[in-house]
Scaffold this motif. Structure first.
Motif, PDB file in Angstrom:
ATOM      1  N   LYS A 148      -0.804  -0.241   5.129  1.00  0.00           N
ATOM      2  CA  LYS A 148       0.284  -0.984   5.793  1.00  0.00           C
ATOM      3  C   LYS A 148       0.596  -2.308   5.096  1.00  0.00           C
ATOM      4  CE  LYS A 148       0.452   1.335  10.049  1.00  0.00           C
ATOM      5  NZ  LYS A 148       1.264   2.477   9.730  1.00  0.00           N
ATOM      6  N   ASN A 149      -0.075  -2.585   3.980  1.00  0.00           N
ATOM      7  CA  ASN A 149       0.265  -3.807   3.224  1.00  0.00           C
ATOM      8  C   ASN A 149       1.678  -3.676   2.679  1.00  0.00           C
ATOM      9  OD1 ASN A 149      -2.686  -3.081   3.018  1.00  0.00           O
ATOM     10  ND2 ASN A 149      -2.748  -5.237   2.494  1.00  0.00           N
ATOM     11  N   VAL A 150       2.377  -4.810   2.663  1.00  0.00           N
ATOM     12  CA  VAL A 150       3.795  -4.788   2.277  1.00  0.00           C
ATOM     13  C   VAL A 150       3.997  -5.533   0.954  1.00  0.00           C
ATOM     14  CG1 VAL A 150       6.106  -5.607   2.935  1.00  0.00           C
ATOM     15  CG2 VAL A 150       4.565  -4.645   4.673  1.00  0.00           C
ATOM     16  N   GLU A 167       6.100  -0.901   3.134  1.00  0.00           N
ATOM     17  CA  GLU A 167       4.656  -0.675   3.281  1.00  0.00           C
ATOM     18  C   GLU A 167       4.226   0.261   2.151  1.00  0.00           C
ATOM     19  OE1 GLU A 167       3.962   1.006   7.127  1.00  0.00           O
ATOM     20  OE2 GLU A 167       3.977  -0.961   8.115  1.00  0.00           O
ATOM     21  N   GLY A 199       2.255 -13.296   7.154  1.00  0.00           N
ATOM     22  CA  GLY A 199       2.067 -12.435   8.322  1.00  0.00           C
ATOM     23  C   GLY A 199       3.292 -11.542   8.469  1.00  0.00           C
ATOM     24  N   LYS A 200       3.580 -11.138   9.716  1.00  0.00           N
ATOM     25  CA  LYS A 200       4.709 -10.207   9.943  1.00  0.00           C
ATOM     26  C   LYS A 200       6.058 -10.825   9.562  1.00  0.00           C
ATOM     27  CE  LYS A 200       3.719  -6.582  13.177  1.00  0.00           C
ATOM     28  NZ  LYS A 200       2.257  -6.641  13.374  1.00  0.00           N
ATOM     29  N   ASP A 201       6.191 -12.178   9.806  1.00  0.00           N
ATOM     30  CA  ASP A 201       7.498 -12.818   9.594  1.00  0.00           C
ATOM     31  C   ASP A 201       7.460 -13.800   8.425  1.00  0.00           C
ATOM     32  OD1 ASP A 201       8.402 -11.645  12.024  1.00  0.00           O
ATOM     33  OD2 ASP A 201       7.246 -13.183  13.082  1.00  0.00           O
ATOM     34  N   GLN A 226      -1.830  -9.263   2.824  1.00  0.00           N
ATOM     35  CA  GLN A 226      -1.153  -8.328   3.735  1.00  0.00           C
ATOM     36  C   GLN A 226       0.311  -8.095   3.368  1.00  0.00           C
ATOM     37  OE1 GLN A 226      -2.658  -6.485   6.024  1.00  0.00           O
ATOM     38  NE2 GLN A 226      -0.698  -5.455   6.355  1.00  0.00           N
ATOM     39  N   ARG A 227       1.020  -9.202   3.151  1.00  0.00           N
ATOM     40  CA  ARG A 227       2.483  -9.023   2.955  1.00  0.00           C
ATOM     41  C   ARG A 227       3.031 -10.072   1.988  1.00  0.00           C
ATOM     42  NH1 ARG A 227       6.658 -11.486   6.311  1.00  0.00           N
ATOM     43  NH2 ARG A 227       8.659 -10.666   5.567  1.00  0.00           N
ATOM     44  N   SER A 271      -0.796 -14.866   1.340  1.00  0.00           N
ATOM     45  CA  SER A 271      -0.305 -13.746   2.143  1.00  0.00           C
ATOM     46  C   SER A 271       0.566 -14.224   3.295  1.00  0.00           C
ATOM     47  CB  SER A 271      -1.515 -12.993   2.705  1.00  0.00           C
ATOM     48  OG  SER A 271      -1.085 -11.833   3.349  1.00  0.00           O
ATOM     49  N   GLU A 273      11.409  -4.807   0.869  1.00  0.00           N
ATOM     50  CA  GLU A 273      10.043  -4.765   1.403  1.00  0.00           C
ATOM     51  C   GLU A 273       9.693  -3.368   1.844  1.00  0.00           C
ATOM     52  OE1 GLU A 273       8.700  -7.626   4.403  1.00  0.00           O
ATOM     53  OE2 GLU A 273      10.566  -8.687   4.006  1.00  0.00           O
TER      54      GLU A 273
END
Ligand code: NAD
Ligand code: DAU
Length: 348
Positions: A216-218, A253, A138-140, A292-293, A136, A251
């Motif tokens: 909110k998973n991407v 959500e 993170g945000k970036d 998560q992403r 997974s 990408e």
């Protein structure tokens, strides 16, 4: 080219065979080997079987069966392999991992061994894998081909294991392999357990739309035809031993995507009793170990092979919704298990 496609009756395999025979410069023979699990549906290719008798053959077989695989390689003089066959659904792997270990690891090992035994005849072994092997984000950041493996689910761990085996067969035995690790596909013929077809069909039936956790998973969404064109380019132009990440530059959500599906259906066929289908969205218990992403950096395949995705999410979703609306009989067969009786009539 005598091309062995494994798992050709599943979602991406079906689209790949249709793409090769209908929309590409492919002129060889395809031998589609599929065990026909719950996810494999030979009806997907019934028209292809009729239209291309000299270019398409179906064989029902399990990739875990070494004698069968050797026989198929010999009988059809296989020189190229494109390996899709797998157990592919993360939620199923959480409930019942056994078949994932058998097909994804042992099955891949078995195909590699069969290929090694006729190495001099084999020009290419292309292995289809997933971005889930990287774990997974993170945000970036983005997954690149050198991102360390950190799989979270039994599914992604089994795919990671198969990737390592494929690379080891190149390093140790010089088998001419390529690999692609791809993001989430969507489009026609996808089994309605995966997010997009499940949401389309539930929305059409006025059923709840189950969104895991906070939604909110991407994921990075790729239209399946774009994936097919990437695979065909890699088989022809990819460098032996190399891995290529394939993504849709898209990408989203989960919650945003489900809202887009609701709006697209409302626009296409009208609201249901004046109510937006978004009202059907229901947040449910999260998937254990839910990544998560995911996000793919596809610059290697873009720069080295000249591939980019062509389909926007708006066009791809609209096409997909229209396909499901036009193929309700297919949906009924798949959901009712009727195609299993079709299989016993035609292939057993
Ligand atoms: P799918 O579940 O729709 O199809 C899998 C096919 O493999 C089915 O036809 C099934 O009958 C066949 N199969 C399963 N076990 C077999 C066995 N032991 N022997 C022979 N055939 C067997 O899967 P899909 O979504 O089309 O995925 C195809 C490949 O692409 C998989 O390797 C998957 O890991 C990979 N992938 C999928 C996605 C995606 O978004 N769907 C993304 C990246 C990578
Ligand atoms: O990233 C590539 C992978 O994409 C492939 O390797 C897998 O074979 C394929 O199944 C897919 O895995 P995901 O787990 O990402 O796909 P799925 O459609 O199951 O779920 C997409 C997202 O939607 C994920 O964050 C979980 C969520 N979800 C899924 C379902 C089925 C929901 O919120 N509700 C649902 O009912």
């Amino acid at each position: 080219m005598n091309l062995l496609v494994t798992g050709g009756c599943g979602f991406i395999g079906t689209n790949f065979i249709r793409y090769l025979l209908n929309n590409s410069d492919f002129t060889g023979r395809i031998i589609n080997v599929d065990r026909l699990t719950y996810a494999g549906n030979p009806e997907n290719l019934a028209d292809i079987e009729k239209m291309f008798p000299d270019h398409y053959t179906f064989v029902q077989a399990d990739i875990c069966d070494p004698e069968k695989m050797t026989g198929i390689f010999d009988d059809h003089d296989i020189d190229t392999v494109c390996h899709f066959a797998a157990e592919s659904h993360v939620d199923r792997s959480i409930v019942s991992p056994d078949d994932f270990i058998k097909t994804n690891i042992i099955g891949t090992f078995n195909l590699l061994e069969t290929s090694r035994n006729r190495k001099n005849r084999l020009a290419r072994f292309h292995h289809i894998s997933t971005d889930e092997v990287y774990g997974s984000l993170g945000k970036d950041g983005y997954f690149v081909e050198t991102t360390p493996y950190q799989p979270s689910s039994p599914y992604s761990a089994s795919k990671a294991s198969s990737d390592h085996l494929v690379r080891a067969y190149h390093t140790t035995y010089n088998l001419p392999v390529t690999l692609s690790n791809c993001s989430n596909n969507y489009g026609p013929y996808q089994f309605p357990e995966k997010l997009i077809p499940l949401m389309i069909l539930n929305a059409l039936e006025g059923k709840p739309l189950p969104v895991y956790g906070d939604g909110k998973n991407v994921r990075d969404w790729l239209y399946v035809d774009d994936h097919c064109s990437a695979i065909w380019k890699i088989i022809r132009h990819g460098k032996e031993g190399e891995t290529y990440n394939v993504g849709g530059d898209c990408e989203l959500e989960n919650i945003k995507l489900v809202e887009m599906i609701c709006d697209a259906i409302d626009n296409r066929i009208g609201k249901d009793s004046d109510k937006s289908r978004k009202e059907l969205i229901t947040f449910v218990t999260d998937r254990p170990g839910h990544d998560q992403r995911y996000a793919i950096d596809a610059s290697k395949i873009r720069n080295e092979i000249g591939w980019t995705p062509k389909t926007t999410i708006e066009t791809g979703l609209d096409h997909t919704i229209k396909w499901y609306l036009d193929h309700m009989e297919w949906v009924d067969h798949v959901k009712s298990g009727e195609y299993q009786s079709w299989i016993s009539k035609h292939y057993k």
